[in-house]
Scaffold this motif. Structure first.
Motif, short mmCIF file in Angstrom:
data_model
loop_
_atom_site.label_atom_id
_atom_site.label_comp_id
_atom_site.label_asym_id
_atom_site.label_seq_id
_atom_site.Cartn_x
_atom_site.Cartn_y
_atom_site.Cartn_z
N SER A 30 0.88 -1.08 -0.01
CA SER A 30 0.07 0.06 0.00
C SER A 30 0.83 1.31 0.00
CB SER A 30 -0.76 0.08 1.42
OG SER A 30 -1.22 -1.46 1.60
N VAL A 31 1.52 1.54 -1.00
CA VAL A 31 2.33 2.78 -1.16
C VAL A 31 2.20 3.38 -2.43
CG1 VAL A 31 4.77 3.45 -1.14
CG2 VAL A 31 4.19 1.54 0.00
N VAL A 32 2.19 4.73 -2.51
CA VAL A 32 1.88 5.42 -3.74
C VAL A 32 3.19 6.53 -3.74
CG1 VAL A 32 0.35 7.06 -4.93
CG2 VAL A 32 -0.62 5.19 -3.62
N ALA A 33 3.88 6.56 -4.87
CA ALA A 33 4.75 7.62 -5.21
C ALA A 33 4.19 9.01 -5.86
CB ALA A 33 5.98 7.19 -5.89
N HIS A 37 5.50 18.31 -6.68
CA HIS A 37 4.99 19.76 -7.52
C HIS A 37 3.72 19.94 -8.17
CE1 HIS A 37 8.96 20.66 -5.96
NE2 HIS A 37 9.75 20.40 -6.97
N THR A 38 3.36 18.51 -8.57
CA THR A 38 2.46 18.74 -9.61
C THR A 38 1.39 17.79 -9.00
OG1 THR A 38 3.19 16.53 -10.70
CG2 THR A 38 4.04 18.56 -11.72
N GLY A 39 1.52 17.12 -7.94
CA GLY A 39 0.31 16.09 -7.40
C GLY A 39 0.32 14.92 -8.23
N ARG A 40 1.05 14.88 -9.22
CA ARG A 40 0.88 13.56 -9.94
C ARG A 40 1.17 12.31 -9.43
NH1 ARG A 40 3.19 11.37 -14.88
NH2 ARG A 40 5.08 12.38 -14.43
N VAL A 41 0.59 11.18 -9.49
CA VAL A 41 0.79 9.93 -9.23
C VAL A 41 2.04 9.25 -10.14
CG1 VAL A 41 0.04 7.51 -8.46
CG2 VAL A 41 -1.33 9.43 -7.92
N LEU A 42 3.04 9.02 -9.58
CA LEU A 42 4.13 8.46 -10.49
C LEU A 42 4.15 6.91 -10.52
CD1 LEU A 42 7.09 10.90 -9.37
CD2 LEU A 42 5.48 10.98 -11.46
N ILE A 59 9.81 13.94 -5.08
CA ILE A 59 9.07 12.97 -4.99
C ILE A 59 8.90 12.05 -3.67
CG2 ILE A 59 8.65 10.62 -5.87
CD1 ILE A 59 10.60 11.69 -8.10
N VAL A 60 7.50 12.01 -2.92
CA VAL A 60 7.45 11.36 -1.79
C VAL A 60 6.79 10.04 -2.11
CG1 VAL A 60 7.50 13.37 -0.36
CG2 VAL A 60 5.42 12.75 -1.80
N ALA A 61 7.22 9.00 -1.22
CA ALA A 61 6.46 7.73 -1.20
C ALA A 61 5.59 7.82 0.11
CB ALA A 61 7.48 6.55 -1.28
N LYS A 81 -8.19 2.85 -7.41
CA LYS A 81 -8.57 3.31 -8.69
C LYS A 81 -7.56 2.47 -9.63
CE LYS A 81 -11.10 7.04 -9.85
NZ LYS A 81 -11.39 8.54 -9.51
N HIS A 82 -6.11 2.76 -9.41
CA HIS A 82 -5.04 2.25 -10.13
C HIS A 82 -4.93 0.61 -10.20
CE1 HIS A 82 -0.90 1.55 -11.59
NE2 HIS A 82 -0.75 0.72 -10.69
#
Length: 333
Positions: A30-33, A37-42, A59-61, A81-82
């Motif tokens: 259960s980790v999301v990077a 700056h953009t709020g985009r999920v990487l 970038i934050v995990a 969702k992903h």
């Protein structure tokens, strides 16, 4: 094509998804990077876990679940969702029904947050079920008979202890002491004793490879690397099982005490059944070396580790989805 029913074990450490008719099709951290700056999920899941503690400043995990409940709603929704899009379970015109598991003593607000996150990620009818109950079903216990079954489900964020009979929970307790806390105790111990800073992943490695909670039952050692707090330079040390037993003693004692208090509140007839049947350990924490021996000694009842402890909840959701019509008081909202 119709949408399939899916069961989700929304864990603090891992998300497991069971699709009706297919079995467990997803097991990811259960980790999301996210790009700050953009709020985009990487990245999501295993790919994001590899980034924990190793990313540049922007970038934050993030681990969006803490202590078994949602700490960051938007990130949890993006993660679910992903995973659901990846599985391709939505129908042409219909959405899947979902069964999501949660700890026993969470508040109505926390339950609502889990339900909303599941709905927004693509679920049509979302049903919540208590984790220890689903874990017991997944571990192969027949909880629908009038006899006592006790389960200790140790996950990443919470430990749920419950006694079940007639398909429902008789007495239960949920504490925020589980896998993540164990990792943290190990990290703090190394920092205190060796003046060495290590990361979450190293803490987890130590727990898996050398940790024990039953004195004298394991005697192994591991070389670990970290940053020296005095010189600021990398350094390697050797850690032994006996030290980790000492580091985890207090945390494990909390779980033992919780298990005892649940047993103390259990009706005597059901207590008698538990002596015959024993206590079942589920969740990733069940794999902690020596835990079954320690609990058996402290509770004076047999303690068994479930066959696939990490997958019990997901397997249980699968069994419940197969038998939805037979379950009592079941209603989708």
């Amino acid at each position: 094509m119709y949408a399939r029913d899916i069961g989700i074990d929304l864990g603090t450490a891992n998300v497991l998804i069971h699709v009706k008719g297919k079995g467990i099709v997803l097991n990811e951290p259960s980790v999301v990077a996210i790009d700050n700056h953009t709020g985009r999920v990487l990245a999501v899941g295993e790919e994001a876990r590899r980034m924990v503690g190793r990313t540049p400043g922007n970038i934050v995990a993030i681990r969006p679940l803490k202590d078994g409940v949602i700490a960051d709603f938007d990130v949890t929704e993006a993660m679910l969702k992903h995973f659901i899009n990846k599985l391709n379970v939505k129908g042409f015109l219909s959405k899947p029904r979902m069964l999501v598991c949660c700890p026993t003593n969470i508040t109505a607000v926390e339950k609502k947050a889990i339900k909303e996150a599941a709905e927004k990620s693509g679920g049509k009818n979302v049903m919540l079920e208590e984790e220890p109950k689903v874990a017991a079903i997944g571990a192969g216990m027949d909880i629908f008979q009038p006899s006592g079954n006790m389960v200790v489900d140790i996950g990443g964020g919470t430990t749920d202890v419950a006694v079940l009979s007639m398909g429902d929970i008789v007495t239960a307790s949920s504490i925020k002491m589980a896998g993540d806390k164990f990792d943290n105790e190990i990290i703090q111990y190394i920092k205190r004793e060796y003046k060495l800073l290590i990361g979450e992943r190293t803490g987890e490695d130590i727990k898996v490879k050398v940790a024990t909670v039953f004195p004298g039952s394991r005697n192994e050692e591991i070389d670990i690397r970290g940053r020296d707090m005095v010189s600021g330079l990398p350094r390697t040390i050797t850690v032994k099982s006996t030290e980790i037993e000492e580091a985890l003693r207090e945390s494990i004692y909390t779980i033992v005490q919780t298990s005892k208090s649940v047993l103390e509140r259990t009706p005597p007839e059901l207590s008698a059944d538990i002596i015959d049947r024993g206590v079942i350990l589920t969740g990733g924490g069940a794999l902690l070396h020596g835990l079954d021996m320690l609990l058996a000694e402290e509770l004076k009842v047999p303690v068994l580790i479930a066959e696939n402890p990490m997958e019990c909840v997901a397997i249980g959701t699968g069994i419940m989805l197969e038998n939805l019509d037979k379950l009592p008081r079941r209603k989708f909202s």
